[in-house]
Write a protein that holds these residues in place. Structure first.
Motif, short mmCIF file in Angstrom:
data_model
loop_
_atom_site.label_atom_id
_atom_site.label_comp_id
_atom_site.label_asym_id
_atom_site.label_seq_id
_atom_site.Cartn_x
_atom_site.Cartn_y
_atom_site.Cartn_z
N PHE A 1 23.58 -7.45 -15.65
CA PHE A 1 23.48 -6.41 -16.47
C PHE A 1 22.12 -5.92 -16.50
O PHE A 1 21.35 -6.90 -17.08
CB PHE A 1 24.59 -6.25 -17.69
CG PHE A 1 25.94 -6.54 -17.74
CD1 PHE A 1 26.69 -5.11 -17.67
CD2 PHE A 1 26.45 -7.67 -17.33
CE1 PHE A 1 28.03 -5.43 -17.46
CE2 PHE A 1 27.77 -7.78 -17.37
CZ PHE A 1 28.63 -6.62 -17.43
N PRO A 2 21.63 -4.48 -16.37
CA PRO A 2 20.27 -4.48 -16.46
C PRO A 2 19.77 -4.33 -18.04
O PRO A 2 19.88 -2.82 -18.63
CB PRO A 2 20.20 -3.17 -15.74
CG PRO A 2 21.62 -2.47 -15.90
CD PRO A 2 22.61 -3.68 -15.83
N ALA A 3 19.67 -5.28 -18.69
CA ALA A 3 19.37 -5.11 -20.04
C ALA A 3 17.61 -4.84 -20.10
O ALA A 3 16.89 -5.61 -19.73
CB ALA A 3 19.38 -6.52 -20.81
N LEU A 4 17.49 -3.57 -20.53
CA LEU A 4 16.27 -3.00 -20.23
C LEU A 4 14.95 -3.50 -21.06
O LEU A 4 15.31 -3.81 -22.25
CB LEU A 4 16.25 -1.38 -20.52
CG LEU A 4 17.15 -0.60 -19.52
CD1 LEU A 4 17.09 0.85 -20.02
CD2 LEU A 4 16.78 -0.85 -18.11
N ILE A 5 14.01 -3.67 -20.44
CA ILE A 5 12.80 -4.28 -21.08
C ILE A 5 11.82 -3.19 -21.24
O ILE A 5 11.02 -3.17 -22.28
CB ILE A 5 12.09 -5.47 -20.11
CG1 ILE A 5 12.99 -6.53 -19.94
CG2 ILE A 5 10.73 -5.85 -20.74
CD1 ILE A 5 12.56 -7.72 -18.93
N THR B 1 7.85 -12.41 -30.63
CA THR B 1 8.71 -11.36 -30.37
C THR B 1 9.46 -11.96 -29.16
O THR B 1 9.22 -12.46 -28.42
CB THR B 1 8.07 -9.94 -29.89
OG1 THR B 1 7.13 -9.50 -31.07
CG2 THR B 1 8.56 -8.78 -29.35
N PHE B 2 10.92 -11.82 -29.46
CA PHE B 2 11.89 -12.14 -28.32
C PHE B 2 12.44 -10.82 -27.71
O PHE B 2 12.60 -9.77 -28.15
CB PHE B 2 13.14 -12.88 -29.19
CG PHE B 2 12.78 -14.03 -29.76
CD1 PHE B 2 12.66 -15.33 -29.12
CD2 PHE B 2 11.99 -14.11 -30.92
CE1 PHE B 2 12.29 -16.41 -29.52
CE2 PHE B 2 11.33 -15.27 -31.43
CZ PHE B 2 11.97 -16.53 -30.77
N THR B 3 12.88 -11.31 -26.59
CA THR B 3 13.59 -10.28 -25.57
C THR B 3 14.86 -10.56 -25.20
O THR B 3 15.20 -11.79 -24.62
CB THR B 3 12.76 -10.20 -24.25
OG1 THR B 3 11.20 -10.12 -24.48
CG2 THR B 3 12.99 -9.03 -23.47
N PHE B 4 16.14 -9.78 -25.56
CA PHE B 4 17.20 -10.11 -25.30
C PHE B 4 17.79 -9.52 -23.99
O PHE B 4 17.34 -8.69 -23.37
CB PHE B 4 18.08 -9.69 -26.67
CG PHE B 4 17.55 -10.52 -27.70
CD1 PHE B 4 18.59 -11.36 -28.09
CD2 PHE B 4 16.56 -10.20 -28.74
CE1 PHE B 4 18.21 -12.42 -29.20
CE2 PHE B 4 16.35 -10.99 -29.76
CZ PHE B 4 17.21 -11.95 -30.09
N ALA B 5 18.72 -10.26 -23.56
CA ALA B 5 19.70 -9.99 -22.40
C ALA B 5 21.06 -10.27 -22.29
O ALA B 5 21.41 -10.96 -23.35
CB ALA B 5 18.76 -10.50 -21.16
N ASP C 1 18.22 -14.93 -25.34
CA ASP C 1 16.66 -14.60 -25.33
C ASP C 1 15.96 -15.24 -24.31
O ASP C 1 16.30 -16.45 -23.99
CB ASP C 1 16.18 -14.67 -26.59
CG ASP C 1 15.97 -16.22 -27.04
OD1 ASP C 1 15.01 -16.94 -26.43
OD2 ASP C 1 16.99 -16.92 -27.72
N ARG C 2 15.05 -14.48 -23.57
CA ARG C 2 14.41 -15.20 -22.50
C ARG C 2 13.33 -16.28 -22.89
O ARG C 2 12.95 -17.11 -22.13
CB ARG C 2 13.52 -13.80 -21.74
CG ARG C 2 14.24 -13.13 -21.10
CD ARG C 2 13.80 -11.90 -20.40
NE ARG C 2 14.55 -10.93 -19.71
CZ ARG C 2 15.06 -11.19 -18.58
NH1 ARG C 2 14.87 -12.15 -18.02
NH2 ARG C 2 16.02 -10.24 -18.00
N GLU C 3 12.70 -15.94 -24.18
CA GLU C 3 11.77 -16.96 -24.70
C GLU C 3 12.10 -18.26 -24.83
O GLU C 3 11.27 -19.32 -24.89
CB GLU C 3 11.19 -16.18 -25.95
CG GLU C 3 9.97 -15.10 -25.49
CD GLU C 3 10.90 -13.80 -25.41
OE1 GLU C 3 10.35 -13.10 -24.56
OE2 GLU C 3 12.25 -13.85 -25.64
N THR C 4 13.38 -18.38 -25.44
CA THR C 4 14.03 -19.88 -25.48
C THR C 4 15.19 -20.17 -24.79
O THR C 4 15.65 -21.17 -24.61
CB THR C 4 14.11 -20.26 -27.07
OG1 THR C 4 15.37 -19.50 -27.46
CG2 THR C 4 12.77 -19.77 -27.83
#
Length: 249
Positions: free
Chosen positions: A68-72, A146-150, A172-175
């Protein structure tokens, strides 16, 4: 990709609960190098879930964490540009803070499930799960990180939560921790137990296109049918002990 994603979304929403594919039965859980793993796509995309809080038999699907394209970096247009595309009763999530207003249609959020964004300088993400009809706007900052979710490609159900409905599992991409929004917290990984933070109620709402036009004539509207090249690397946070202490139950 766009056609296949549309078909996948249609299938997910149309398959009856009893017919949804079991992640456990389809081999999505396995062990590798002494770690308990959850399939995430290619060999570099699997999740380490040694401390998973959830039951394997209650996971569904397993489509891969970049399906799924979870937008950044979402792109927007004006109300004037978007007006011909939407009917008055169509549903949106709207974030409004300071002098900025951003609107995300439920139709588009059904496709993306997650849109990472910034409102008035604050990192947020808008999310919607069609299976549970759960839509909300959340904060992405934890203790100055700041975290980035997908979207993980999995759904999960618990008979005692949300009337037993399936709800998406995020990461989350960071952890690379897994999160289940139906209970508002991380359920595995370095951030296990950390609570999702909803943006304050005064700064977001679930509303209609007609209401947006009336109340927020300068709103920015998420452009439909966006996609992006999935990142192959990103910032990692190794020291999150303080976040766990501050934001856990």
């Amino acid at each position: 990709m766009k056609l296949s994603l549309f078909v996948i979304t249609l299938l997910i929403t149309s398959i009856s609960f009893s017919q949804r594919p079991s992640a456990k039965k389809s081999g999505k859980f396995f062990y590798e190098n002494g770690n308990k793993m959850l399939y995430g796509g290619n060999a570099q995309e699997h999740f380490i879930i040694n401390n998973l809080d959830l039951k394997e038999e209650q996971f569904h699907y397993g489509l891969g964490r970049e399906m799924f394209p979870a937008l950044i970096n979402p792109q927007f247009e004006t109300i004037e540009e978007a007006d011909k595309k939407w009917m008055s009763n169509q549903r949106f999530l709207v974030a409004h803070k300071g002098n900025e207003v951003k609107a995300y249609s439920i139709k588009d959020l059904t496709r993306h499930e997650v849109v990472n964004d910034i409102i008035d300088g604050e990192p947020i993400f808008a999310a919607y799960c069609i299976l549970a009809d759960l839509g909300a706007v959340y904060k992405r900052n934890y203790n100055e990180k700041t975290f980035t979710f997908a979207v993980s490609g999995y759904t999960y159900f618990d008979p005692n939560v949300w009337n037993g409905l399936d709800g998406f599992i995020l990461w989350d991409r960071e952890t690379e921790s897994l999160w289940w929004p139906l209970i508002d917290k991380a359920v595995s990984g370095k951030l296990k137990g950390v609570k999702l933070q909803k943006l304050e109620d005064t700064f977001w709402e679930d509303t209609t296109w007609a209401n947006i036009k009336e109340k927020y004539p300068k709103a920015k509207i998420l452009i439909s049918k966006q996609d992006f090249q999935r990142p192959t690397s990103w910032k990692k946070y190794n020291d999150v002990i303080d976040i766990v202490k501050i934001y856990s139950n």
